[in-house]
Every structure is written in C-alpha cells, then in structure tokens.
Design an enzyme around this catalytic site. Structure first.
Site, PDB file in Angstrom:
ATOM      1  CB  ALA A  87      -0.900  -0.002   1.233  1.00 42.61           C
ATOM      2  CG  ASP A  88       2.914   2.539  -3.217  1.00 42.46           C
ATOM      3  OD1 ASP A  88       3.550   1.789  -2.447  1.00 42.46           O
ATOM      4  OD2 ASP A  88       3.024   2.503  -4.454  1.00 42.46           O
TER       5      ASP A  88
ATOM      6  CE  LYS B 229      11.189  -2.995  -8.758  1.00 42.99           C
ATOM      7  NZ  LYS B 229      10.965  -1.741  -9.493  1.00 42.99           N
ATOM      8  N   GLY B 230       6.077  -6.049  -7.467  1.00 44.64           N
ATOM      9  CA  GLY B 230       5.437  -7.229  -8.027  1.00 44.64           C
ATOM     10  C   GLY B 230       4.006  -6.961  -8.453  1.00 44.64           C
TER      11      GLY B 230
ATOM     12  CE  LYS C  26      14.223  -1.268 -15.172  1.00 42.54           C
ATOM     13  NZ  LYS C  26      13.478  -2.184 -14.283  1.00 42.54           N
TER      14      LYS C  26
ATOM     15  N   GLY D 256      15.832   6.961 -22.179  1.00 45.24           N
ATOM     16  CA  GLY D 256      15.326   5.787 -22.885  1.00 45.24           C
ATOM     17  C   GLY D 256      15.734   4.488 -22.236  1.00 45.24           C
TER      18      GLY D 256
ATOM     19  CG  ASP E 166       7.697  -1.661 -10.880  1.00 51.15           C
ATOM     20  OD1 ASP E 166       8.813  -2.213 -10.874  1.00 51.15           O
ATOM     21  OD2 ASP E 166       7.211  -1.086  -9.890  1.00 51.15           O
TER      22      ASP E 166
ATOM     23  CB  CYS F  48       3.432   4.497 -16.481  1.00 50.59           C
ATOM     24  SG  CYS F  48       3.744   4.340 -14.704  1.00 50.59           S
TER      25      CYS F  48
ATOM     26  CB  SER G 193       0.091   5.236 -13.259  1.00 50.48           C
ATOM     27  OG  SER G 193       1.176   4.383 -12.933  1.00 50.48           O
TER      28      SER G 193
END
Length: 363
Positions: free
Chosen positions: A66-67, A94-95, A276, A281, A310, A340, A349
């Site tokens: 939970a963010d 992340k998962g 990433k 890019g 992610d 996103c 997002s």
C-alpha cells in the site's frame, strides 16, 4: 484478448498461513523449441483453451504494497517539518505493479505474493483483482502487516520512497508450496524483483529454468549483491542505471560506461541486460550482439514517475512472450512507460493495451 481457461488441475494445499483450494481444469499443452541468446532452451508455449494462438501466462512473483502518497513541493531538510499539500493511499509494490501492468495489457497474468489480514491487504487485493490479475496464489499472512511504502511526491513528478517490507519479507515458507512451482513451470515468462527474500526468488528461478521458462529479474528492491544461485537462472536482468552501478561497482554516467557495466553483468552469468535509463530511454545488451537502444517516448506532462520502471519491465515481458522482436519489445515498453508517468499512483497508472497501441500507431 479474451479471457483464457487456466491449466492447473484441482489441488488443495495447507501451509502455515492459510489454506487455499484451486479449481481449474487442465487443457492440452503444445510445446515448441527454439534457440535464444546463444544458449539452447526448450521454452514451452502452453496453449490455453482450444485456441492455440492464445499465449501462455505471465507469472509475477513479488511484492505487494500500500503506497501512502504525500504530495510536497520539495523534500524536507534535516530537522524540518513540512505541510503536505495532500495525501492518499494507493496500491503499489513492484510485483503487484508488474502484474497489474501485464494484465491491463490484456495478457493472462498470475500474481504470487503475500499480504496481511488488514485494510492495506484488502486495498491491494482489490486493486489487483480490479486490474484483471488472477490471485489463486496470493497468500494472506494473518500475523504480519501488509507491506507499505511512504511515497514523497514532489511537484515535478519525481519521488522519494521509503519501504516497510511487512508480509513481503516475513512469513514465506522455506520451501515454496507445490502449487506455486507448478504455476511457474506452466508460465510463458516469469517476472521477479528484489522486494521479497532472495531465497524465494532463487527457488522460483530454478523451477523456471528446469521447466524451460524464461526469467526476468528486475534489480529494484534490496541493496545487497545478487546471489549467484539467482543470477545463474536469470535470462534477463533489468536494472536502472543506478542499480546497474550498485550491482557492478562501476560508473554508469555515460552510455559507454553503461555498456561496460552490462559487460560485467555478462561476466557474472547474465546473458541479457535490459537497462532502464529514464528520460534517456533504454538499452538491451545481449551477450555477443550489438546493443539495441530505444529513445524515451516523451510524455506531454510528467505527473508521477512511481511505477514507470515496473511498467516498462512488464510491458517488455508481455511483448516478448507474445513473440515480438527485441526492438518491438523495447518500443512497446517505452510507450507503456510514457503513459504511466502521466497518471498519479503506481498500480493505478498502468496503461491498457489500447492506449499503448494508440500511442504507437496514431490515427
């Protein structure tokens, strides 16, 4: 893509946290063999239901958080108290982010993870289910709180994050349940990150390799070195430039330095490195081949960069398991990440497939 029929036979398992019953019929399996990055693998392409064109699922093993979002103009200085402009709690981890992204891109997706028996767990579970993720292998751990994170979101869209592991790090069994490993063995591709214990990732990666299933490891999460028992079974390692520098102990300020750091990863046993690079890019380094570079697709407005990496990793995996070329995979992932960052929140997002294709193929 239409929904698909899952392939797992009925099982009932008991483990230390909860008891889960699985009711899913078995359908025929079609196998194909092909060669990849100078190493032989028999990647099984599992055909779900009677339609052989439908791809095998993406399976994500990882964290769910939970963010707790706090919007601020700038980060507080040491000893300083700032008033936030607003605050709210959204689903993340992340998962869970990667699973939600894959499912919203209309690919059948399973998530294996742990949440607590609390309000945060209900929030995350509801968001995953609402995104179309299949949760047969989500475990509720009653004695441990759901993982959560404090996201300090600045007005320019950049963020600073503090993570509390909770159920993501506590309560995993020493040996994963058979239904988790069966699911991994029947995946089209497996996604891992480093917000769950290394020993869990190691078991999953080895099970995937034994079944000929490719593994993508997002390097985000724990700061420590990657154990060899994980690296030996990973097909694609996906760090950002900061994580690449940390893993290799090498500078990554220029593309030449990034290429040298990727070469170090090859020496560590990873054949493909997907880096990433944010606004610069991305790049894919395949051992023995020329690097493939993908410029960032510039967003009209950057609202929140949380979850962009992610999104990129999951979109790349979806395109890969659907048979796209590496160049197409990078472009598809860049478009997904661009969408996103234009929306607040991590899991909320994640773009849908139509939006990504519309961005890539404007009318």
């Amino acid at each position: 893509m239409d929904s698909v029929t899952t392939t797992f036979s009925k099982h009932q398992f008991s483990h230390s946290h909860t008891t889960t019953t699985f009711h899913t019929p078995v359908t025929p399996i079609q196998s194909l063999s092909f060669r990849t990055h100078n190493r032989n693998h028999n990647f099984r392409l599992l055909c779900f239901s009677s339609n052989p064109s439908q791809p095998p699922p993406v399976v994500v093993i990882g964290s769910a958080n939970a963010d707790i979002y706090v919007e601020i103009d700038r980060l507080p200085r040491e000893g300083e108290t700032l008033a936030a402009k607003s605050g709210e709690t959204l689903a993340g981890g992340k998962g869970a982010n990667q699973a939600t992204c894959s499912a919203k891109l209309s690919h059948p997706t399973y998530f294996v993870g742990q949440v607590g028996d609390d309000a945060y767990g209900s929030l995350v579970t509801g968001a995953l289910r609402g995104g179309g993720v299949r949760l047969d292998n989500l475990t509720v751990v009653p004695s441990v709180p759901t993982g959560h994170a404090v996201v300090m979101l600045q007005s320019n869209g950049q963020n600073s994050i503090i993570i509390i592991g909770g159920a993501n790090l506590s309560g995993w069994p020493s040996a994963l349940p058979r239904q988790h490993l069966d699911l991994v063995a029947q995946a089209g591709i497996v996604l891992l990150q480093r917000e769950i214990p290394d020993y869990v990732n190691a078991q999953v990666a080895q099970a995937a390799r034994n079944a000929g299933v490719p593994v993508v490891l997002d390097a985000g999460g724990m700061d420590g070195p990657l154990p060899p028992q994980i690296l030996n079974f990973v097909d694609i390692l996906s760090p950002n430039e900061t994580e690449l520098a940390r893993l290799t102990g090498m500078p990554t300020e220029s593309f030449e330095q990034i290429a040298q750091a990727a070469l170090k990863c090859h020496e560590m046993g990873v054949k493909q490195v997907l880096v990433k690079l944010g606004q610069k890019g991305s790049a894919l380094f395949v051992e023995g081949e020329k690097p493939i570079q993908q410029p960032a697709i510039v967003a009209k407005t950057v609202v929140d960069t949380t979850g962009a990496g992610d999104t990129f990793t999951a979109a790349f995996a979806v395109a890969l398991v659907e048979g796209k070329s590496k160049t197409e995979c990078l472009r598809f992932a860049a478009a997904a990440a661009c969408l996103c960052v234009q929306v607040k929140g991590a899991s909320p997002s994640m773009p849908d497939r139509k939006s990504v294709l519309d961005l890539l193929n404007p009318q």
